[in-house]
Design a protein around this motif. Structure first.
Motif, PDB file in Angstrom:
ATOM      1  N   ASP A   1      -1.759  -1.574  -3.969  1.00  0.00           N
ATOM      2  CA  ASP A   1      -0.969  -1.246  -5.036  1.00  0.00           C
ATOM      3  C   ASP A   1       0.029  -2.692  -5.730  1.00  0.00           C
TER       4      ASP A   1
ATOM      5  N   THR B   1      -5.611   3.754   6.256  1.00  0.00           N
ATOM      6  CA  THR B   1      -5.718   3.136   4.708  1.00  0.00           C
ATOM      7  C   THR B   1      -5.802   1.792   4.744  1.00  0.00           C
TER       8      THR B   1
ATOM      9  N   GLY C   1      -0.527   3.972   8.290  1.00  0.00           N
ATOM     10  CA  GLY C   1      -1.201   3.355   7.264  1.00  0.00           C
ATOM     11  C   GLY C   1      -2.454   2.839   7.889  1.00  0.00           C
TER      12      GLY C   1
ATOM     13  N   LYS D   1       5.049   7.626  -0.355  1.00  0.00           N
ATOM     14  CA  LYS D   1       5.113   6.970   0.970  1.00  0.00           C
ATOM     15  C   LYS D   1       4.805   5.331   0.879  1.00  0.00           C
TER      16      LYS D   1
ATOM     17  N   LEU E   1       0.593  -1.376  -0.070  1.00  0.00           N
ATOM     18  CA  LEU E   1       0.092   0.139  -0.063  1.00  0.00           C
ATOM     19  C   LEU E   1       0.763   1.277   0.091  1.00  0.00           C
ATOM     20  N   ARG E   2       0.609   2.098  -0.910  1.00  0.00           N
ATOM     21  CA  ARG E   2       1.338   3.500  -0.764  1.00  0.00           C
ATOM     22  C   ARG E   2       0.277   4.478  -0.719  1.00  0.00           C
ATOM     23  N   ARG E   3       0.849   5.543  -0.102  1.00  0.00           N
ATOM     24  CA  ARG E   3       0.105   6.810  -0.089  1.00  0.00           C
ATOM     25  C   ARG E   3       0.887   7.998  -0.545  1.00  0.00           C
ATOM     26  N   GLY E   4       0.703   8.402  -2.028  1.00  0.00           N
ATOM     27  CA  GLY E   4       1.683   9.137  -2.551  1.00  0.00           C
ATOM     28  C   GLY E   4       2.853   8.444  -2.819  1.00  0.00           C
TER      29      GLY E   4
ATOM     30  N   LEU F   1       3.538   2.388   2.739  1.00  0.00           N
ATOM     31  CA  LEU F   1       2.865   1.902   4.108  1.00  0.00           C
ATOM     32  C   LEU F   1       3.240   0.710   4.486  1.00  0.00           C
TER      33      LEU F   1
ATOM     34  N   LEU G   1     -10.580   1.312  -1.711  1.00  0.00           N
ATOM     35  CA  LEU G   1      -9.480   1.666  -2.336  1.00  0.00           C
ATOM     36  C   LEU G   1      -8.775   0.138  -2.884  1.00  0.00           C
TER      37      LEU G   1
END
Length: 637
Positions: free
Chosen positions: A54, A42, A39, A14, A9-12, A16, A51
């Protein structure tokens, strides 16, 4: 079960989670922990289908119903009670379809819908929603108020009640205790203990996690590490892992020795009072878990006051609150030098009003507030986060308080609160609630107050920062009054308690376990008052006037539970009478030999079909009536 494999998992930009694997078994109660920004929320969004990963996969049973706490409320004109019932979307769909059915033309579908509504517990929905609202601290006269009339914190309680109302197999709770007082939190713990499905809960309240969770999933360097047991078990196991891996070993040893020295000094002067002994045990736990705090990198130190007058502050016959709505009356108390007091009481009882009056944020409506010469108050409340300058940096905020101080001195001080390097030069606006709370606290204690007044200081803080704050407050050498629903913070930092209840303030002789017993006795008194007028096996510490109020409230709550059931019985009885009348008419037609002549064949088919349908509806309605009657008798008993 929930199974994740190779989950990224990514946030932007970053990352996670990076190739994480984990499993959650049906019926497990799992605490999700990790620092702010790791995260956790998220992950909940992923499980909720909001969501996609990734990389990797996460699988849930297709049949599972998922309930979670919404972060926003849109239908603010809706009555609170109806808003909570709306959480049961299947029930609302069936009710809408039932209203749209033409009873004369779609009798069979109507019967099917009645059976489905009974299966969905439609006739107990209002009573169940009322029980949730009462458990979360709402008064009966608030049930029919529009959502818009409640403050933000109470709206979040409505969102929580709505999530608990929804039938579910998986319950996702993201910080459910942030806006709860201790009474509501204890109720929520009991509710979750009886919940049959799977629970995943994010919380920074360590005692709540320890009471609820039986497994911990910890965000650790892009992985989710599973620990067996509650939060205390997680801390012990993680501390051992850190020791074994030699993380910051020298720093750990210095931290442990520093805490041990403090504990020894405290033991030497601690009284034999139960709360003081509870604090000794809690401090010893902190020393044993020093490696966990050392790894977090936050080292809060509250400066010692330069002088300590005694007494610092007193209230004489004070009436406190607002001109049109006084909350506390006849308050007489004294704050002695070195006192460490936790303030207990239900939400709305007046805890924050008392603290504001002591801090001189509110002027007494009557009576007198007497402050010692040399009193220096450090007052922390949640509204202080809102008055931070969003465009300024932490360094600029502190420089405004201390224009003569050297920049390096300010940087060193901010570093202890987690604002090191470039972070001290970042604008406050985009910071998280926890980061803003750390900054507000740093500004409050800069002037070396000899009296700290803290109203929910740990809200928004992650677990590591809470531990650092707890240690700092435990070592603070001044006087402190603390309002908090964080039991670990209270247990570790205060020596005695005050209770705010019934419009007054009094000392409480006991610790948090005694307070829990006091709450249980109070609830028992309410139940006894509802079933037997005049029963008064409640707490002896509450005066008669407050006891009468509790009894009246209990009777009102029972009445509120009975009324919808009684109304439902009357409606069902009217429906049964109508069906019985029609059945007699159809019986008469069926008994007419002429009905079976060839010329009346179509009429005969219709009459026989309707007779069967009416008989089925009558039987179903009688069964529902019996169920409602049994529930009413249970309440009356």
């Amino acid at each position: 079960m929930i199974r994740a494999s190779g989950l990224t998992l990514r946030r932007g930009i970053k990352v996670l989670l990076d190739g994480a694997d984990f499993v959650v078994h049906p019926g497990e109660r799992v605490g999700i922990v990790g620092p702010n920004g790791a995260g956790k929320s998220t992950l909940f969004a992923l499980l909720n289908g909001q969501l996609d990963p990734d990389a990797g996969t996460v699988d849930l049973p297709a049949s599972w119903r998922i309930a979670s706490i919404a972060q926003e409320i849109h239908d603010t004109d809706r009555e609170a009670l109806e808003f909570v019932i709306d959480g049961d979307t299947r029930l609302r769909r069936l009710q809408a379809e039932r209203s749209a059915v033409d009873a004369d033309r779609e009798g069979l579908r109507l019967a099917e819908l009645e059976a489905e509504l009974a299966d969905a517990d439609a006739f107990t929905a209002q009573a169940r929603a009322e029980q949730l609202l009462v458990g979360l601290g709402f008064a009966e006269n608030e049930f029919r108020q529009p959502v818009a009339s409640f403050s933000g914190g109470w709206r979040m309680r409505l969102n929580l009640a709505r999530a608990l109302m929804a039938p579910s197999d998986l319950l996702l709770l993201d910080e459910p205790t942030n806006h709860l007082d201790l009474d509501a939190m204890l109720w929520l713990e009991r509710w979750l203990a009886s919940y049959p499905g799977t629970v995943l809960v994010i919380s920074h309240d360590t005692e709540f996690l320890d009471a609820v969770a039986r497994t911990i999933l910890h965000f650790d360097q892009g992985k989710l590490v599973r620990y067996k047991g509650g939060y205390e078990d997680f801390l012990t196991q993680r501390a051992e892992r850190l020791r074994q891996s030699q993380i910051a070993y020298d720093k750990q040893q210095r931290e442990a020795a520093h805490l041990q020295s403090f504990i020894d000094r405290f033991k030497a002067k601690a009284s034999k009072a139960k709360q003081a002994q509870s604090r000794v045990k809690a401090l010893s736990r902190m020393q044993a878990l020093a490696p966990v705090r050392a790894a977090a990198g936050i080292d809060i130190r509250i400066p010692s006051p330069d002088h300590m007058p005694d007494p610092l502050l007193s209230l004489e016959g004070v009436q406190a609150g607002y001109a049109q709505a006084p909350i506390l009356n006849g308050v007489k108390l004294s704050v002695r030098a070195g006192a460490r007091i936790g303030i207990l009481g239900a939400n709305g009882a007046g805890k924050s009003t008392l603290v504001k009056t002591l801090a001189s944020e509110l002027q007494p409506l009557a009576g007198e507030r007497k402050a010692a010469r040399g009193l220096e108050v450090g007052y922390f409340a949640q509204h202080q986060l809102d008055i931070l300058d969003a465009e300024a940096t932490p360094l600029q905020h502190l420089a405004r308080l201390a224009p003569e101080a050297r920049e390096q001195e300010l940087r060193n001080y901010l570093g202890g609160f987690g604002f090191s390097g470039d972070f001290a030069l970042a604008k406050v606006g985009p910071m998280s609630g926890g980061e803003k709370a750390r900054l507000a606290l740093a500004l409050v204690v800069w002037k070396k107050p000899n009296l700290l007044l803290l109203d929910e200081p740990s809200n928004h803080l992650d677990v590591d920062t809470r531990e650092a704050l707890t240690e700092a407050l435990a070592e603070f050498e001044g006087t402190m009054l603390l309002v908090s629903h964080d039991r670990h913070l209270l247990r570790t930092t205060v020596d005695s308690f005050w209770i705010v209840a019934g419009g007054g303030v009094r000392e409480f002789d006991g610790d948090l376990e005694d307070y829990r017993d006091w709450l249980n006795e109070r609830r028992s008194a309410e139940s006894a008052a509802a079933s037997a007028a005049g029963a008064s096996n409640a707490e002896a510490a509450v005066d008669r006037k407050a006891q009468k109020r509790l009894e009246a409230e209990a009777r009102q709550r029972v009445s509120a539970l009975r009324k919808p059931l009684e109304a439902r019985l009357r409606k069902l009885e009217a429906e049964m009478q109508k069906l019985e009348t029609r059945k007699r008419e159809l019986d008469a037609l069926i008994g007419d030999p002429g009905l079976y002549e060839d010329a009346r064949r179509e009429e005969c088919r219709r009459v026989l079909a309707e007779h069967g349908e009416v008989q089925k509806r009558l039987g179903d309605t009688e069964e529902i009536w019996l169920g409602v009657q049994e529930e009413l008798e249970a309440i009356q008993a």
